[in-house]
Every structure is written in C-alpha cells, then in structure tokens.
Scaffold this motif. Structure first.
Motif, PDB file in Angstrom:
ATOM      1  N   GLY A 352       2.106   4.979  -0.481  1.00 19.01           N
ATOM      2  CA  GLY A 352       0.909   5.103  -1.301  1.00 19.01           C
ATOM      3  C   GLY A 352      -0.057   6.083  -0.677  1.00 19.01           C
ATOM      4  O   GLY A 352      -0.501   5.875   0.459  1.00 19.01           O
ATOM      5  N   LEU A 353      -0.393   7.149  -1.388  1.00 17.35           N
ATOM      6  CA  LEU A 353      -1.335   8.169  -0.908  1.00 17.35           C
ATOM      7  C   LEU A 353      -2.594   8.074  -1.758  1.00 17.35           C
ATOM      8  O   LEU A 353      -2.748   8.777  -2.765  1.00 17.35           O
ATOM      9  CB  LEU A 353      -0.703   9.556  -0.998  1.00 17.35           C
ATOM     10  N   TYR A 354      -3.509   7.209  -1.364  1.00 16.39           N
ATOM     11  CA  TYR A 354      -4.664   6.861  -2.199  1.00 16.39           C
ATOM     12  C   TYR A 354      -5.923   7.629  -1.797  1.00 16.39           C
ATOM     13  O   TYR A 354      -6.160   7.894  -0.617  1.00 16.39           O
ATOM     14  CB  TYR A 354      -4.941   5.363  -2.101  1.00 16.39           C
ATOM     15  N   SER A 355      -6.749   7.938  -2.802  1.00 10.68           N
ATOM     16  CA  SER A 355      -8.076   8.483  -2.521  1.00 10.68           C
ATOM     17  C   SER A 355      -9.132   7.379  -2.567  1.00 10.68           C
ATOM     18  O   SER A 355     -10.224   7.543  -2.032  1.00 10.68           O
ATOM     19  CB  SER A 355      -8.428   9.577  -3.529  1.00 10.68           C
ATOM     20  N   GLY A 356      -8.824   6.244  -3.209  1.00 10.91           N
ATOM     21  CA  GLY A 356      -9.754   5.126  -3.296  1.00 10.91           C
ATOM     22  C   GLY A 356      -9.368   3.998  -2.357  1.00 10.91           C
ATOM     23  O   GLY A 356      -8.238   3.496  -2.396  1.00 10.91           O
ATOM     24  N   GLY A 357     -10.289   3.591  -1.503  1.00  9.39           N
ATOM     25  CA  GLY A 357     -10.002   2.544  -0.535  1.00  9.39           C
ATOM     26  C   GLY A 357      -9.665   1.205  -1.168  1.00  9.39           C
ATOM     27  O   GLY A 357      -8.821   0.455  -0.664  1.00  9.39           O
ATOM     28  N   THR A 358     -10.306   0.876  -2.293  1.00 11.31           N
ATOM     29  CA  THR A 358     -10.017  -0.386  -2.962  1.00 11.31           C
ATOM     30  C   THR A 358      -8.610  -0.384  -3.546  1.00 11.31           C
ATOM     31  O   THR A 358      -7.912  -1.398  -3.532  1.00 11.31           O
ATOM     32  CB  THR A 358     -11.047  -0.646  -4.076  1.00 11.31           C
ATOM     33  N   PHE A 359      -8.170   0.758  -4.069  1.00 12.14           N
ATOM     34  CA  PHE A 359      -6.802   0.857  -4.592  1.00 12.14           C
ATOM     35  C   PHE A 359      -5.786   0.666  -3.473  1.00 12.14           C
ATOM     36  O   PHE A 359      -4.743   0.037  -3.659  1.00 12.14           O
ATOM     37  CB  PHE A 359      -6.590   2.209  -5.265  1.00 12.14           C
ATOM     38  N   CYS A 360      -6.100   1.221  -2.311  1.00 15.63           N
ATOM     39  CA  CYS A 360      -5.234   1.049  -1.143  1.00 15.63           C
ATOM     40  C   CYS A 360      -5.151  -0.429  -0.759  1.00 15.63           C
ATOM     41  O   CYS A 360      -4.074  -0.941  -0.448  1.00 15.63           O
ATOM     42  CB  CYS A 360      -5.780   1.883   0.014  1.00 15.63           C
ATOM     43  N   ALA A 361      -6.286  -1.130  -0.801  1.00 16.77           N
ATOM     44  CA  ALA A 361      -6.300  -2.559  -0.462  1.00 16.77           C
ATOM     45  C   ALA A 361      -5.518  -3.376  -1.483  1.00 16.77           C
ATOM     46  O   ALA A 361      -4.743  -4.274  -1.125  1.00 16.77           O
ATOM     47  CB  ALA A 361      -7.741  -3.057  -0.377  1.00 16.77           C
ATOM     48  N   GLU A 362      -5.704  -3.074  -2.778  1.00 24.01           N
ATOM     49  CA  GLU A 362      -4.997  -3.819  -3.815  1.00 24.01           C
ATOM     50  C   GLU A 362      -3.485  -3.637  -3.679  1.00 24.01           C
ATOM     51  O   GLU A 362      -2.721  -4.595  -3.827  1.00 24.01           O
ATOM     52  CB  GLU A 362      -5.457  -3.373  -5.197  1.00 24.01           C
ATOM     53  N   ALA A 363      -3.051  -2.409  -3.394  1.00 25.70           N
ATOM     54  CA  ALA A 363      -1.613  -2.158  -3.229  1.00 25.70           C
ATOM     55  C   ALA A 363      -1.044  -2.976  -2.084  1.00 25.70           C
ATOM     56  O   ALA A 363       0.052  -3.555  -2.197  1.00 25.70           O
ATOM     57  CB  ALA A 363      -1.373  -0.672  -2.990  1.00 25.70           C
ATOM     58  N   GLN A 364      -1.770  -3.052  -0.973  1.00 27.22           N
ATOM     59  CA  GLN A 364      -1.290  -3.852   0.160  1.00 27.22           C
ATOM     60  C   GLN A 364      -1.095  -5.305  -0.238  1.00 27.22           C
ATOM     61  O   GLN A 364      -0.102  -5.942   0.135  1.00 27.22           O
ATOM     62  CB  GLN A 364      -2.283  -3.773   1.314  1.00 27.22           C
ATOM     63  N   GLY A 371       6.718  -9.593  -0.773  1.00 26.75           N
ATOM     64  CA  GLY A 371       7.527  -9.774   0.429  1.00 26.75           C
ATOM     65  C   GLY A 371       7.771  -8.507   1.207  1.00 26.75           C
ATOM     66  O   GLY A 371       8.642  -8.473   2.085  1.00 26.75           O
ATOM     67  N   LEU A 372       7.001  -7.449   0.928  1.00 26.89           N
ATOM     68  CA  LEU A 372       7.182  -6.174   1.618  1.00 26.89           C
ATOM     69  C   LEU A 372       6.271  -6.092   2.835  1.00 26.89           C
ATOM     70  O   LEU A 372       5.110  -6.522   2.785  1.00 26.89           O
ATOM     71  CB  LEU A 372       6.885  -5.007   0.673  1.00 26.89           C
ATOM     72  N   ARG A 373       6.780  -5.510   3.915  1.00 25.77           N
ATOM     73  CA  ARG A 373       5.967  -5.298   5.112  1.00 25.77           C
ATOM     74  C   ARG A 373       5.257  -3.959   4.966  1.00 25.77           C
ATOM     75  O   ARG A 373       5.895  -2.925   4.739  1.00 25.77           O
ATOM     76  CB  ARG A 373       6.837  -5.302   6.365  1.00 25.77           C
ATOM     77  N   VAL A 374       3.928  -3.966   5.092  1.00 24.89           N
ATOM     78  CA  VAL A 374       3.129  -2.783   4.753  1.00 24.89           C
ATOM     79  C   VAL A 374       2.299  -2.339   5.946  1.00 24.89           C
ATOM     80  O   VAL A 374       1.633  -3.146   6.605  1.00 24.89           O
ATOM     81  CB  VAL A 374       2.189  -3.069   3.566  1.00 24.89           C
ATOM     82  N   HIS A 375       2.333  -1.034   6.196  1.00 27.41           N
ATOM     83  CA  HIS A 375       1.456  -0.406   7.187  1.00 27.41           C
ATOM     84  C   HIS A 375       0.323   0.299   6.462  1.00 27.41           C
ATOM     85  O   HIS A 375       0.511   0.850   5.380  1.00 27.41           O
ATOM     86  CB  HIS A 375       2.247   0.596   8.030  1.00 27.41           C
ATOM     87  N   SER A 376      -0.885   0.297   7.064  1.00 27.81           N
ATOM     88  CA  SER A 376      -2.009   1.034   6.487  1.00 27.81           C
ATOM     89  C   SER A 376      -2.973   1.459   7.573  1.00 27.81           C
ATOM     90  O   SER A 376      -3.127   0.780   8.589  1.00 27.81           O
ATOM     91  CB  SER A 376      -2.747   0.170   5.459  1.00 27.81           C
ATOM     92  N   ASN A 377      -3.621   2.601   7.355  1.00 27.95           N
ATOM     93  CA  ASN A 377      -4.712   3.006   8.239  1.00 27.95           C
ATOM     94  C   ASN A 377      -5.979   2.223   7.937  1.00 27.95           C
ATOM     95  O   ASN A 377      -6.963   2.291   8.678  1.00 27.95           O
ATOM     96  CB  ASN A 377      -4.991   4.505   8.109  1.00 27.95           C
ATOM     97  N   ALA A 378      -5.975   1.486   6.822  1.00 27.70           N
ATOM     98  CA  ALA A 378      -7.095   0.618   6.443  1.00 27.70           C
ATOM     99  C   ALA A 378      -6.542  -0.775   6.162  1.00 27.70           C
ATOM    100  O   ALA A 378      -6.496  -1.230   5.025  1.00 27.70           O
ATOM    101  CB  ALA A 378      -7.805   1.174   5.218  1.00 27.70           C
ATOM    102  N   PRO A 379      -6.075  -1.476   7.212  1.00 25.91           N
ATOM    103  CA  PRO A 379      -5.406  -2.775   7.006  1.00 25.91           C
ATOM    104  C   PRO A 379      -6.358  -3.815   6.448  1.00 25.91           C
ATOM    105  O   PRO A 379      -7.576  -3.749   6.637  1.00 25.91           O
ATOM    106  CB  PRO A 379      -4.931  -3.143   8.414  1.00 25.91           C
ATOM    107  N   LEU A 380      -5.793  -4.780   5.747  1.00 23.90           N
ATOM    108  CA  LEU A 380      -6.603  -5.838   5.147  1.00 23.90           C
ATOM    109  C   LEU A 380      -7.323  -6.653   6.210  1.00 23.90           C
ATOM    110  O   LEU A 380      -8.481  -7.037   6.038  1.00 23.90           O
ATOM    111  CB  LEU A 380      -5.709  -6.755   4.304  1.00 23.90           C
ATOM    112  N   ASP A 381      -6.635  -6.915   7.303  1.00 24.41           N
ATOM    113  CA  ASP A 381      -7.244  -7.656   8.412  1.00 24.41           C
ATOM    114  C   ASP A 381      -7.743  -6.639   9.431  1.00 24.41           C
ATOM    115  O   ASP A 381      -6.981  -6.105  10.227  1.00 24.41           O
ATOM    116  CB  ASP A 381      -6.229  -8.601   9.048  1.00 24.41           C
TER     117      ASP A 381
END
Length: 517
Positions: A352-364, A371-381
C-alpha cells in the motif's frame, strides 16, 4: 551539483503555499530538488536529517523561510532561485499595477476592521511557536478558530482550548487539515452536497472519505468539525470533540452525528461516549483500531469498524438508501478472483502506497483482520518498534516526514509515489500495489493524470518479465470537486488500474488478492 541555501526573512507562508511553490520549481528542467519551509526548530531538524542544513540556514527564525534548491548547472540554479523569489513576492499586493495597493493584513484586528466585522471564525496558519498566541487573539475577539498550524506544544494546545471552552468558542486544531462549516470547506476538503449529517473527527483524510461517501450515498453534510489529532490524547482530554458534540446536539439542522477518529485515550473514549449518551440524536462512532464492545455503548450510539461503514451507518440513520447490507463488496469480489488467478508463484505481498495516513491505518486494520502480517512506517501501535520483517505485507504512509523532506506532500506532488511505484513493481514478490487518490481543495489539480503514466509503465515492465501486476486504487472525492471524480477514475482505468469505490473496498480487495496469491 550546485546547491543554493538562502533565507527569506520576515515573510510567512503556510505549508500549502510553500509546497505549491516547490512543486512549480521542481517542474523546471535540471532542478533536482526544491525545498521551502519555515525556519522552525522542527523544520531545521528535518533538513538536518536530510543533510540539507548548513550554518547559513541555522540562523533562520520561525518567521523566515528557508529555501534549498539543488540543480544540475549553475544557470539552472540561478533561474530557479529567481523564480522562487518571483513566486514568493508575487503573492504580495503590488503597487506597480497602476492601482492603489492595499496594505497587507498583518493581524486579526486589521482584518476585522477592514471587512471582517461579521466574521465568526479565524483561520490561522502561522509557525507553531506563534500559533497559540494568534489563537488567543482571535478568541479574545470572540472568534472560533480553525488552527492549521502544527508543532504546537501540548500545554499550549490545552491552554487555548480551556480558554475557548470558557468563552463558548471552538478551537479546531492545532494541525487541523479539514473542516466543513455550514457548507463552507476549510483546509483540505471536498465539495459535498449540504444535508443533515454532521461529523466531528480527529482525522483529516478520514473526514474527507466519510463526507465523500455520504455524498455518494445520496445524503449531505451540514458540518464536519476537525479537532486535530492530539485532541483525543490524555493530555488534551477531548476538549474540542466534546464541545463539538454539544454544539451538534443543539443544532436543529443536524439529525445524525458521526465521530471519525483514531483511537482515543481510554479515559477520553469513556468521556466522549458519556457525552454522546446525553444526545437525543443517533450517533455513529468510528475509533479506528479500537473495538468498542456493544455492551458498554449507549443505546443511541452505533460503533462501526471502517470509514465506509461510518458513512453507511450515518446515511441509514437519516432514512437514506439501505446500503448497510450491500456495502460495496460486489464491486471487488469478482475482479479479485481474476487478478489473483493471473499472478505468478512468487507474487504474494501487497504494498500500500498511501498519501493519507488514515487510509494507511484502515488498511492495516483490514489486513490484520484477514490474518495478514503487516509492516508500516506508521504502525497502529506507536509504542511498538515496527521493523520490516521478511514476508510481511506493507502499508506505507508517504505523507510522513521521512518522505516529504525536500518535497511537497504527495497529495500535492506525486513524484515520490511515482518513484515508489516503479521500485515496487520491480520487486518480483509484489502481488498488488494499492493507491489512494485524494481530490478537493489544496490537492494536485490532476492527481490521477500524474499517476496514470507510472501505473501503465509499471504494468508494462512487469508484463515483459512475464508477471501480471494488479494496481488497486480508489478516488476520495466527488463529481463537484475541481478535479472531477469520474475524470480521475477514467484515467486510472485507462492506465490499467482496478478502481474501487471506497478506501475500505480497496483495502479489502488488496487483502483478498494476497490471500489468494
């Protein structure tokens, strides 16, 4: 390569204006980088991390603009520097046009004395160290405040909000990017029809998506009150969110209230729900990543898990079309099977290459629930260190600081995402790329048109290597936006992208592709 570092003293421009100037300079042949930011300590730290800060820029004050231009030749650099100066000065009133130049407005008092006697709200965008003082001036004059400025210390945010609450006034922000007040958009906002649904949100792009989906479902928006992301922290205590709920509860034109927010502090969530319970209107609550158990919800409050579900629930509460059962599943289930069936054996990861931080959070959240393991530069926790484990899917917020140093935000300048699309496509493990396209005021005038060539080129490059590359996209906007929703969607489809009707549908479709890969 020649590089210029200069300071423009005693001239404030908000971040959007500076981003647009940088974007204009970057279109010149031979310009490698253009950065314009105010001389705040936070901006100096960002420049230092990028290796762009030098002793000359260290002298900049928060009221000065720091300008960095990197070009291929000295002539290009000189021409670019001259254009920067022209663009900065061009926004000022000019006395050379043959007309008498008005004095530039230097204070809220000057603005009110000239033509703002009837004004009810002040929109403030000054460097963070000065923002609270300007907000206090507006509050003393009986004005509500839309505070676009960021980097405002929490103790100052709390102080101005306590004063505002005592005066019966509202402070939206700091770092408030989106609002709609009585049909008038502020900051980054979309053109949506007016109606009887009002929202309060600690999420800019979240407010944009929900208001646009309400519009798409046939209903309209009366107010959308942004609070700023820190409002729901324990330090601030949800002051603006609770005030907004009271105002909307008393507003006869508001029939349904929707809350759109990232997870609040536990005590703030409790206070917000207690406040909502006293409202004699339906309330829809979305705290992204915070599962609200039905057992502790007030009778008039409905909890929802996604942005699209928030819009559906709000529309349903005003007697709109019964979209709750349908959602938009049918828009992605069939294409998912087709896309997944064409993948090669090694293609298994979604990016996911998002410009919106909320969209990035929703995708996570959606991918985690699948059941998918997700990496992010803006993790939920935010408390947990998030590394990039091997074999993890990725939801990347390209609007984060590490991607915007020296470049405007990707909602304004798509170049960062264009580069990232090409690099991600070259990775043979990529099963799908997910893109958001955000329309409205302040955004790129043709974002899909800028991304479409990169999408087509990436798909063509993969095809030459015998790989199919699904590109899953959605457009946050309406037909009434300056960029026009249907025109943006058409360009994405022509480039070969799968266009979904919402952020929620796009994330679910991408997750299902990953499961079937």
């Amino acid at each position: 390569m020649p590089i210029s570092r200069t300071i423009k003293t005693n001239l404030y421009k908000d971040s959007v204006a500076l981003m647009r100037i940088a974007q204009t300079i970057l279109t010149r042949d031979g310009v490698r980088q253009a950065t314009l930011v105010m001389g705040t300590p936070a901006n100096k730290d960002i420049l230092a991390q990028a290796g762009l800060l030098d002793p000359a820029l260290e002298k900049a004050r928060p009221s000065d603009i720091m300008i960095v231009v990197d070009a291929e030749t000295g002539d290009v650099l000189d021409a670019a520097a001259a254009e920067v100066a022209r663009l900065l000065e061009g926004e000022r009133p000019s006395a050379s046009s043959g007309h008498a130049a008005e004095l530039p407005l230097r204070s809220i008092s000057m603005a009110r004395s000239r033509d703002g006697a009837e004004a009810a709200l002040a929109q403030i965008s000054v460097p963070g160290p000065y923002a609270a003082a300007e907000a206090m001036k507006a509050l003393r004059q009986g004005l509500h405040v839309f505070l676009f400025s960021d980097n405002v210390p929490l103790e100052q945010e709390r102080a101005i909000k306590v004063v505002a609450r005592g005066k019966g006034l509202l402070v939206m922000g700091p770092d408030c990017g989106t609002a709609i007040v009585g049909g008038t958009p502020l900051g980054f906002a979309n053109v949506v029809r007016r109606g009887t649904i009002s929202l309060v949100g600690a999420s800019g792009t979240g407010l944009q998506e929900v208001t646009c989906q309400i519009h798409a479902l046939g209903q309209g928006v009366r107010h959308a009150i942004g609070t700023g992301g820190h409002d729901v922290s324990a330090e601030i205590g949800g002051i603006t969110m609770q005030q907004a709920l009271d105002l909307l509860a008393a507003d006869p034109g508001t029939r349904v209230i929707a809350i759109v927010s990232k997870p609040p502090a536990p005590e703030v969530a409790r206070q917000v729900l207690e406040r909502a319970a006293k409202i004699d209107k339906p309330v829809v609550a979305l705290f992204l990543g915070d599962d609200l158990p039905a057992a502790r919800l007030p009778q008039n409050v409905t909890a929802v898990p996604t942005l699209y579900a928030a819009a559906v629930a709000a529309v349903g509460r005003v007697g709109g079309k019964d979209a709750a059962a349908k959602e938009d599943a049918g828009a992605w289930l069939c294409p998912v099977h087709d896309e997944a069936a064409r993948l090669a054996a090694g293609q298994r990861l979604v990016r996911g290459l998002y410009s919106g931080g909320t969209f990035c959070a929703e995708a996570q959240l959606i991918w985690r629930d699948l059941g998918l393991r997700v990496h992010s530069n803006a993790p939920l926790d935010k408390r947990a260190a998030d590394v990039a484990p091997e074999g993890a899917h990725a939801a990347i917020d390209l609007g984060a600081d590490e991607f915007t140093v020296g470049r405007p935000h990707p909602m304004i300048d798509p170049s960062t995402r264009i580069d990232r699309i090409a690099a991600t496509a070259r990775d043979s493990s990529t099963a799908a790329i997910v893109l958001d396209v955000v329309l409205g005021y302040g955004s790129h005038p043709d974002p899909a048109g800028a991304l479409a060539p990169a999408i087509a080129a990436a798909r063509a490059a993969c095809a030459k290597e015998g790989r199919h590359l699904p590109v899953v996209s959605f457009v946050c906007g309406t037909e009434a936006d300056p960029q026009r929703l249907s025109a943006q969607q058409a360009q994405l489809r022509e480039a070969g992208a799968l266009v979904l009707p919402s952020s929620t549908a796009a994330a679910r479709a991408a997750g299902e592709i990953a499961l079937r890969a």
